[in-house]
Design a protein around this motif. Structure first.
Motif, PDB file in Angstrom:
ATOM      1  N   CYS A 158       0.606  -1.364   0.245  1.00 15.99           N
ATOM      2  CA  CYS A 158       0.537  -0.226   0.034  1.00 15.99           C
ATOM      3  C   CYS A 158       0.337   1.307  -0.222  1.00 15.99           C
ATOM      4  O   CYS A 158       1.832   1.247   0.223  1.00 15.99           O
ATOM      5  CB  CYS A 158      -0.635  -0.002   1.037  1.00 15.99           C
ATOM      6  N   ASN A 159       0.496   2.286  -0.911  1.00 15.66           N
ATOM      7  CA  ASN A 159       0.841   3.523  -0.573  1.00 15.66           C
ATOM      8  C   ASN A 159      -0.427   4.779  -0.248  1.00 15.66           C
ATOM      9  O   ASN A 159      -1.404   4.350  -0.413  1.00 15.66           O
ATOM     10  CB  ASN A 159       1.564   3.642  -1.766  1.00 15.66           C
ATOM     11  N   THR A 160       0.176   5.726   0.064  1.00 12.08           N
ATOM     12  CA  THR A 160      -1.885   6.746  -0.356  1.00 12.08           C
ATOM     13  C   THR A 160      -2.392   6.917  -1.136  1.00 12.08           C
ATOM     14  O   THR A 160      -3.506   6.695  -1.547  1.00 12.08           O
ATOM     15  CB  THR A 160      -0.296   7.901   0.116  1.00 12.08           C
ATOM     16  N   LEU A 191     -10.270   1.637   0.661  1.00 11.20           N
ATOM     17  CA  LEU A 191      -9.826   0.460   0.978  1.00 11.20           C
ATOM     18  C   LEU A 191     -10.338  -0.466   1.923  1.00 11.20           C
ATOM     19  O   LEU A 191     -10.231  -1.670   2.047  1.00 11.20           O
ATOM     20  CB  LEU A 191      -8.080  -0.038   0.944  1.00 11.20           C
ATOM     21  N   VAL A 192     -10.338  -0.081   3.073  1.00 15.34           N
ATOM     22  CA  VAL A 192     -11.011  -0.425   4.798  1.00 15.34           C
ATOM     23  C   VAL A 192     -12.394  -0.917   3.864  1.00 15.34           C
ATOM     24  O   VAL A 192     -12.454  -2.432   4.766  1.00 15.34           O
ATOM     25  CB  VAL A 192     -10.133   0.441   5.190  1.00 15.34           C
ATOM     26  N   SER A 193     -12.568   0.013   3.242  1.00 18.17           N
ATOM     27  CA  SER A 193     -14.317  -0.235   3.112  1.00 18.17           C
ATOM     28  C   SER A 193     -14.580  -2.177   2.975  1.00 18.17           C
ATOM     29  O   SER A 193     -15.183  -2.584   2.888  1.00 18.17           O
ATOM     30  CB  SER A 193     -15.007   0.922   2.986  1.00 18.17           C
ATOM     31  N   CYS A 194     -14.032  -1.535   1.422  1.00 17.09           N
ATOM     32  CA  CYS A 194     -13.465  -2.670   0.947  1.00 17.09           C
ATOM     33  C   CYS A 194     -13.278  -4.257   1.898  1.00 17.09           C
ATOM     34  O   CYS A 194     -13.693  -5.055   1.567  1.00 17.09           O
ATOM     35  CB  CYS A 194     -13.153  -2.667  -0.376  1.00 17.09           C
ATOM     36  N   LEU A 195     -12.154  -4.222   2.212  1.00 16.47           N
ATOM     37  CA  LEU A 195     -11.748  -5.642   2.791  1.00 16.47           C
ATOM     38  C   LEU A 195     -12.644  -5.559   4.215  1.00 16.47           C
ATOM     39  O   LEU A 195     -13.157  -6.986   4.113  1.00 16.47           O
ATOM     40  CB  LEU A 195      -9.981  -5.235   3.740  1.00 16.47           C
ATOM     41  N   LEU A 196     -13.173  -4.557   5.105  1.00 13.96           N
ATOM     42  CA  LEU A 196     -14.279  -5.202   5.645  1.00 13.96           C
ATOM     43  C   LEU A 196     -15.211  -5.839   5.164  1.00 13.96           C
ATOM     44  O   LEU A 196     -15.964  -7.188   5.755  1.00 13.96           O
ATOM     45  CB  LEU A 196     -15.077  -4.313   7.056  1.00 13.96           C
ATOM     46  N   GLN A 197     -15.827  -5.600   4.071  1.00 17.63           N
ATOM     47  CA  GLN A 197     -17.280  -6.129   3.031  1.00 17.63           C
ATOM     48  C   GLN A 197     -16.478  -7.908   2.705  1.00 17.63           C
ATOM     49  O   GLN A 197     -16.742  -8.802   2.915  1.00 17.63           O
ATOM     50  CB  GLN A 197     -16.954  -5.277   1.813  1.00 17.63           C
ATOM     51  N   MET A 198     -15.394  -8.451   2.345  1.00 22.14           N
ATOM     52  CA  MET A 198     -14.485  -9.275   2.184  1.00 22.14           C
ATOM     53  C   MET A 198     -14.985  -9.567   3.180  1.00 22.14           C
ATOM     54  O   MET A 198     -14.597 -10.590   3.415  1.00 22.14           O
ATOM     55  CB  MET A 198     -13.230  -9.242   1.029  1.00 22.14           C
ATOM     56  N   LYS A 217     -13.060  12.661   0.508  1.00 21.23           N
ATOM     57  CA  LYS A 217     -13.357  14.717   0.794  1.00 21.23           C
ATOM     58  C   LYS A 217     -14.609  13.689   1.871  1.00 21.23           C
ATOM     59  O   LYS A 217     -15.490  14.541   2.810  1.00 21.23           O
ATOM     60  CB  LYS A 217     -13.838  15.048   0.074  1.00 21.23           C
ATOM     61  N   TYR A 218     -14.679  12.413   2.040  1.00 16.97           N
ATOM     62  CA  TYR A 218     -15.841  11.848   2.773  1.00 16.97           C
ATOM     63  C   TYR A 218     -15.734  11.333   4.046  1.00 16.97           C
ATOM     64  O   TYR A 218     -16.139  10.681   5.395  1.00 16.97           O
ATOM     65  CB  TYR A 218     -17.210  11.162   2.688  1.00 16.97           C
ATOM     66  N   GLY A 219     -13.880  11.001   4.311  1.00 19.00           N
ATOM     67  CA  GLY A 219     -13.573  10.102   5.620  1.00 19.00           C
ATOM     68  C   GLY A 219     -13.807   9.185   5.487  1.00 19.00           C
ATOM     69  O   GLY A 219     -13.602   8.370   6.747  1.00 19.00           O
ATOM     70  N   THR A 220     -13.721   8.911   4.256  1.00 21.97           N
ATOM     71  CA  THR A 220     -13.642   7.501   4.012  1.00 21.97           C
ATOM     72  C   THR A 220     -12.740   6.505   3.475  1.00 21.97           C
ATOM     73  O   THR A 220     -12.327   7.305   2.064  1.00 21.97           O
ATOM     74  CB  THR A 220     -15.029   6.550   2.710  1.00 21.97           C
ATOM     75  N   CYS A 221     -12.088   5.565   4.172  1.00 22.83           N
ATOM     76  CA  CYS A 221     -10.982   4.632   3.064  1.00 22.83           C
ATOM     77  C   CYS A 221     -11.212   3.805   1.995  1.00 22.83           C
ATOM     78  O   CYS A 221     -11.918   2.655   2.835  1.00 22.83           O
ATOM     79  CB  CYS A 221      -9.840   4.039   4.155  1.00 22.83           C
ATOM     80  N   THR A 247      -5.764   1.848  -3.713  1.00 22.66           N
ATOM     81  CA  THR A 247      -7.654   1.276  -3.837  1.00 22.66           C
ATOM     82  C   THR A 247      -7.764  -0.058  -3.514  1.00 22.66           C
ATOM     83  O   THR A 247      -6.442  -0.521  -3.753  1.00 22.66           O
ATOM     84  CB  THR A 247      -8.378   2.578  -4.530  1.00 22.66           C
ATOM     85  N   GLU A 248      -9.010  -0.044  -3.849  1.00 22.43           N
ATOM     86  CA  GLU A 248      -9.818  -1.476  -3.130  1.00 22.43           C
ATOM     87  C   GLU A 248      -9.530  -2.113  -4.486  1.00 22.43           C
ATOM     88  O   GLU A 248      -9.421  -3.433  -5.307  1.00 22.43           O
ATOM     89  CB  GLU A 248     -11.098  -1.615  -3.538  1.00 22.43           C
ATOM     90  N   ASN A 249      -8.966  -1.036  -6.252  1.00 21.82           N
ATOM     91  CA  ASN A 249      -8.747  -1.778  -7.854  1.00 21.82           C
ATOM     92  C   ASN A 249      -7.435  -2.872  -7.282  1.00 21.82           C
ATOM     93  O   ASN A 249      -7.061  -3.547  -7.992  1.00 21.82           O
ATOM     94  CB  ASN A 249      -8.849  -0.851  -7.680  1.00 21.82           C
TER      95      ASN A 249
END
Length: 802
Positions: free
Chosen positions: A116-118, A172-179, A166-170, A121-123
């Motif tokens: 990862c870097n800055t 990658l983290v959201s996709c990982l949680l879903q998986m 801009k909404y304070g959401t990552c 993304t989930e892609n």
């Protein structure tokens, strides 16, 4: 299954203390000891209680006490396929531990890593899953199953680096949680795709930086969390000793190996204790030991090899002279303690013989004297300047830059991070080293609007060339060529050796077919793809150049871990006073006046004053942002102005010399005319005398007899003829005088241009030049003055009427 109290508390400590730091863990143990004094909680985490012994066949992972504790902690999670997060300091071996545990759990496990870097993304995760899995259709919908293994483990490294939107959401983290929660994800068509036999592991560095993002509690609550401690002194000793024994056990006995281990660990711990640099980790010790393989080590030069490699691994990263001075004290003290070496000479070099046609495998580095090294480098610089039509100048700091870069590029995966101000010589030094090692130098074009596409094009061409031909290529990227997308691409490539979508399937097939037809040189590899991957990893170098004054260095280093983990950092600081003096001397020595007047003490003193003034001016403006390029421009501007002024003075001198030459020519012409006039006067006088004698004879003859009258008439006729002849000669003389008259007029005009200041300057001479003395003598003679002494000439020049 727990039947003993100590086993019960061991499990409690493993569950509660896994995500605690060492300090908090000890505080928690002290709290339990007060409640349950009968159990020795200190020994619960002792290495003797670790159920898995040291694996001697694992050459990469050294099973220190902390590593074994960590393995004991996460091994049950691996057996149950539970997702977990491993936190530890940089360079502590988190990735190696994860790979080791999964491979030991089952040979059918396959671990793939997403770095990862800055900009991640989930892609990146979904693309990795698509590459490693095959898509099937079941009764419940689409399913991804591992292609070549029983269980696929996706290791997401640096989960706290990706930036939030801009909404304070990552994402990658959201996709990982879903998986993790739903065991699947939604693809581009918004169809839910299930995952079978796919597990997830997350790791991150424990050190906090400005670019790391806080993780949401939903993620941390869904994962088991384990902490890998910073290796202590015993762990470092074991790590270094194991590495040294693998590399040098056959060459030295155990006592010498212990001295090597003690010196390396001592230097590392003292450097960490004094906070010389934030990138000194346990990995630095491994890099130190691996770097020793390059040397032709003998027992007599072993201390110098160690000190020289310590300079390359530790000192080259330091950005201030004060920090380097502290490190020199640490290094000299350790060398004196362990090897009784009194002092490390700065002019010690380990180099290989430069062969401009050598193949990839280069000879080992051997100790060379400073004179031999300077001589070989001078020849190399001369050859480089002739071939590339460059004007590279050798000075001490630049020579040190070349040796540092050459040391890195002689290693496989020798990627570089060159840090230095503009004009310090980063690009020139790298180009010279590439020339010496027969490496192709590639610097992508700088286009602000289409920077990324141009870089992808040239990067792809370099990969194809390395893959097909096996040649060595170095890609050089300056600050102006970098942006977030390019750095993200390099981060992925240097960690994993691939960039998704960079090469098409046809290009990959073409490369593999070419390798298969010409793979005789790589017989140890039977698979063309393995040869291709090995070539890319070992023969394609990436060099990133950054200016520390731009303010983006620390941000990019924390945002893109490859700059720290994959690149060897070389800090090219300010030029030393000695180097600036050498540079000034060589630049000013190229000026003709200084070259001609070296024997004159006053000119040598003037040159020293110029050098001292230039270096003092540059040193005084460092706080204002002065860079080495400004110092070079200062010297070049001074040389250019000096040349213009000298050219103007030489032109004026030429004009004066030409006027003086004209005066000298006029003086010689006047002398020649005076000589001709005197000769003509003498001829006329002799003719007149002969005529008078003839008239006397005629008169005497007329008086004596008639017979002589006829003789007189004959003589008269003869005189008439002589008179005609004299007239002709007079006309000839007059014509010659007419020809000389313009020269006399020109000389008169030149004389009228003489000013009183010029006459006063002539009068001030103690002894006049011969030309001036001859001119003034002729003038006095024409005026009838017989005294031709210099005092009389000066008196004459002082007259108001002159």
């Amino acid at each position: 299954k727990c039947v003993q109290l100590s086993e019960f508390f061991r499990l409690i400590l493993r569950g509660f203390c896994g995500n605690m730091s060492t300090k908090n863990r000890l505080n928690f143990i002290d709290l339990l000891k007060k409640r349950i004094p009968s159990v020795n909680l200190i020994d619960i985490f002792n290495e003797e209680n670790c159920p898995h012994p040291l694996a001697a066949k694992d050459m990469q992972l050294v099973h220190t006490k902390n590593i074994r504790k960590c393995i004991e902690m996460i091994f049950p999670w691996v057996n149950q396929n539970l997702p977990f997060m491993l936190i530890g300091p940089a360079g502590s071996g988190k990735e190696l531990v994860i790979r080791h545990v999964f491979q030991r759990s089952s040979q059918g496990n396959r671990v793939v890593t997403v770095f990862c870097n800055t900009q991640t993304t989930e892609n990146s995760v979904t693309t990795k899953i698509k590459l490693e899995c095959s898509l099937f259709t079941s009764s419940s919908g689409k399913v991804f199953r591992p292609r070549d293994c029983d269980q696929l483990i996706v290791h997401i490294k640096g989960i706290n680096l990706p930036e939030r939107d801009k909404y304070g959401t990552c994402t990658l983290v959201s996709c990982l949680l879903q998986m993790i929660k739903s065991n699947g994800f939604y693809d581009e068509q918004l169809d839910f795709v299930q995952l079978e036999r796919v597990s997830f592991v997350v790791s991150m560095n424990s050190s906090s930086t400005s670019r790391q993002q806080p993780l949401c509690r939903r993620l941390t609550s869904s994962l088991r969390i384990g902490m890998l401690d910073q290796p202590d002194h015993d762990d470092l000793i074991m790590l270094c000793h194991t590495q040294i024994c693998q590399k040098l056990q056959s060459e030295f006995d155990s006592s010498i190996l212990k001295k090597i281990v003690s010196l390396i660990v001592n230097v590392y711990e003292q450097s960490k204790a004094k906070n010389l640099h934030d990138t000194f980790t346990a990995k630095t010790i491994c890099d130190f030991v691996n770097g020793l393989i390059q040397y032709d080590i003998k027992e007599e030069n072993l201390p110098l090899c160690l000190l020289y490699e310590a300079h390359r691994q530790f000192r080259d990263r330091l950005n201030e002279h004060s920090l380097r001075a502290k490190f020199d004290q640490i290094l000299h003290s350790a060398a004196k303690t362990h090897f009784h070496l009194p002092h490390f000479q700065d002019r010690v070099y380990f180099a290989a013989r430069f062969n401009y046609d050598e193949e990839y495998l280069s000879p080992k580095l051997s100790l060379v004297s400073s004179s031999d090294f300077d001589r070989s480098m001078k020849d190399a610089f001369t050859r480089y300047n002739q071939i590339n039509e460059a004007g590279v100048i050798i000075f001490p700091d630049f020579l040190n830059y070349v040796t540092c870069i050459d040391h890195v590029l002689r290693k496989p995966t020798g990627h570089l991070l060159l840090v230095g101000k503009c004009g310090v010589g980063r690009k020139t030094a790298l180009k010279l080293v590439c020339f010496l090692q027969n490496i192709k130098f590639v610097a992508p074009s700088v286009m602000k609007d289409d920077r990324e596409s141009l870089f992808r094009k040239e990067f792809k061409e370099a990969i194809i060339e390395v893959g097909k031909e096996g040649s060595r290529v170095c890609i050089f990227l300056e600050d102006c060529c970098l942006n977030e997308s390019i750095l993200s691409m390099l981060n992925t490539f240097l960690f994993s050796g691939e960039v998704a979508g960079l090469l098409t399937d046809d290009q990959v097939k073409s490369i593999l077919a070419h390798i298969k037809d010409n793979a005789f040189e790589d017989d140890q590899y039977t698979d063309p793809f393995e040869i291709f991957v090995r070539r890319i990893k070992e023969r394609l170098y990436v060099c990133v150049s950054m200016d520390p004054t731009s303010g983006e260095l620390s941000t990019r280093r924390s945002s893109f871990p490859f700059l720290v983990n994959c690149c060897s950092t070389i800090w090219l600081g300010e030029w030393s006073i000695q180097s600036m003096h050498v540079l000034c001397t060589k630049l000013l020595g190229g000026q003709p006046n200084l070259a001609m007047l070296q024997a004159d003490d006053s000119s040598a003193s003037s040159e020293r004053n110029i050098i001292s003034l230039a270096t003092s001016l540059h040193t005084a403006t460092l706080k204002l942002g002065s860079a080495p390029i400004h110092f070079s421009k200062l010297l070049k501007t001074w040389c250019r102005l000096y040349g213009m002024k000298k050219k103007k003075l030489q032109l004026n001198l030429t004009h004066l010399q030409r006027a003086l030459q004209l005066l000298s020519d006029a003086h010689h012409s006047a002398q020649n005319l005076s000589k001709d006039v005197l000769e003509q006067k003498e001829d006329l006088r002799m003719a007149q005398k002969e005529a008078d004698c003839a008239m006397d004879e005629i008169s005497n003859a007329l008086a004596t007899a008639q017979t002589t009258r006829n003789e007189t008439e004959n003589i008269k006729a003869r005189l008439i003829e002589q008179a005609k002849e004299m007239s002709k000669r007079k006309n000839v003389v007059q014509e010659e005088l007419n020809k000389i008259q313009p020269v006399l007029d020109q000389a008169k005009s030149a004389v009228q241009g003489i000013k009183r200041d010029n006459l006063n300057e002539i009068r001030s001479l103690k002894t006049p030049p011969k030309a001036i003395s001859d001119v003034l003598s002729g003038v006095l003679m024409l005026l009838g003055i017989e005294d031709l002494s210099w005092n009389n000439m000066k008196k004459f020049l002082g007259n108001r009427g002159v």
